[in-house]
Design a protein around this motif. Structure first.
Motif, PDB file in Angstrom:
ATOM      1  N   LEU A  35       0.700  -1.183   0.012  1.00  0.00           N
ATOM      2  CA  LEU A  35       0.228  -0.053   0.046  1.00  0.00           C
ATOM      3  C   LEU A  35       1.004   1.169  -0.058  1.00  0.00           C
ATOM      4  N   VAL A  36       2.037   1.083   0.592  1.00  0.00           N
ATOM      5  CA  VAL A  36       2.659   2.271   0.824  1.00  0.00           C
ATOM      6  C   VAL A  36       4.244   2.185   0.173  1.00  0.00           C
ATOM      7  N   ASN A  37       4.778   3.151  -0.757  1.00  0.00           N
ATOM      8  CA  ASN A  37       6.030   3.293  -1.058  1.00  0.00           C
ATOM      9  C   ASN A  37       7.045   4.162  -0.043  1.00  0.00           C
ATOM     10  N   PRO A  38       7.695   3.454   0.791  1.00  0.00           N
ATOM     11  CA  PRO A  38       8.289   4.001   1.786  1.00  0.00           C
ATOM     12  C   PRO A  38       9.721   4.956   1.206  1.00  0.00           C
ATOM     13  N   VAL A  39       9.818   4.882   0.070  1.00  0.00           N
ATOM     14  CA  VAL A  39      10.927   5.836   0.176  1.00  0.00           C
ATOM     15  C   VAL A  39      10.393   7.479  -0.433  1.00  0.00           C
ATOM     16  N   ILE A  40       8.917   7.545  -0.928  1.00  0.00           N
ATOM     17  CA  ILE A  40       8.579   8.878  -0.953  1.00  0.00           C
ATOM     18  C   ILE A  40       7.202   9.116  -0.078  1.00  0.00           C
ATOM     19  N   GLU A  41       6.722   7.799   0.536  1.00  0.00           N
ATOM     20  CA  GLU A  41       5.495   8.230   0.990  1.00  0.00           C
ATOM     21  C   GLU A  41       5.472   7.990   2.585  1.00  0.00           C
ATOM     22  N   ASP A  42       4.527   8.788   3.372  1.00  0.00           N
ATOM     23  CA  ASP A  42       4.425   8.403   4.857  1.00  0.00           C
ATOM     24  C   ASP A  42       3.017   8.046   5.086  1.00  0.00           C
ATOM     25  N   TYR A  43       2.697   7.294   6.281  1.00  0.00           N
ATOM     26  CA  TYR A  43       1.280   6.841   6.247  1.00  0.00           C
ATOM     27  C   TYR A  43       1.129   6.805   7.712  1.00  0.00           C
ATOM     28  N   GLN A  44      -0.178   6.794   8.197  1.00  0.00           N
ATOM     29  CA  GLN A  44      -0.726   6.605   9.583  1.00  0.00           C
ATOM     30  C   GLN A  44      -2.143   5.973   9.363  1.00  0.00           C
ATOM     31  N   ILE A  45      -2.246   5.007  10.539  1.00  0.00           N
ATOM     32  CA  ILE A  45      -3.353   4.244  10.484  1.00  0.00           C
ATOM     33  C   ILE A  45      -4.133   4.686  11.734  1.00  0.00           C
ATOM     34  N   GLU A  46      -5.525   4.537  11.467  1.00  0.00           N
ATOM     35  CA  GLU A  46      -6.563   4.830  12.506  1.00  0.00           C
ATOM     36  C   GLU A  46      -7.578   3.552  12.288  1.00  0.00           C
ATOM     37  N   ILE A  47      -7.851   3.107  13.564  1.00  0.00           N
ATOM     38  CA  ILE A  47      -8.643   1.805  13.592  1.00  0.00           C
ATOM     39  C   ILE A  47      -9.912   2.332  14.214  1.00  0.00           C
ATOM     40  N   VAL A  48     -11.236   1.921  13.747  1.00  0.00           N
ATOM     41  CA  VAL A  48     -12.563   2.332  13.871  1.00  0.00           C
ATOM     42  C   VAL A  48     -13.383   1.154  14.089  1.00  0.00           C
TER      43      VAL A  48
END
Lengths: 81, 81
Positions: free
Chosen positions: A66-79
């Protein structure tokens, strides 16, 4: 339970799509707009996991495809439902 | 101040990109994934507005060009610096 993953370009990576939207908004009279960055919001419906398991599985999904760590950051929220 | 706009396809609109990601995740062994929906996360940096003004201006931006109300829903979150 639902995981919401927000994927954004790292701050020092140029975002041409965001630039285009910023110009359009300013051209429409929204002069207060200083910057626009466009990312993805990925909602994943999950079955039969605890919150901790869900968090660790979602992290693995991000790292797999889901994420390309070279150019992207991510955050996860759980509902929870 | 920053406005974060999350734009998602309405629930009854088919999301082929989400379907493709769901198949890939399931193929990689993430069998707990029941559904995937992919939307946009738009971060807008704003200058010199109160929270109320920012909310109303962001709403107008969504209605002008950021959201297609026929197929998309949106929500606005405002983060103060």
């Amino acid at each position: 339970m639902k995981g919401i993953i927000t994927v954004v370009l790292k701050q020092d990576i140029l975002d041409p799509q965001g630039r285009a939207v910023m110009s359009s908004l300013q051209g429409l009279g929204f002069g207060e707009v200083q910057d626009v960055r466009i990312g993805k919001s990925i909602e994943i419906e999950l079955d039969g996991l605890s919150v901790d398991e869900a968090d660790s599985r979602l992290r693995r999904m991000c790292e797999s495809i889901l994420v390309n760590p070279v150019i992207e950051d991510y955050q996860i929220e759980i509902v929870e439902d």
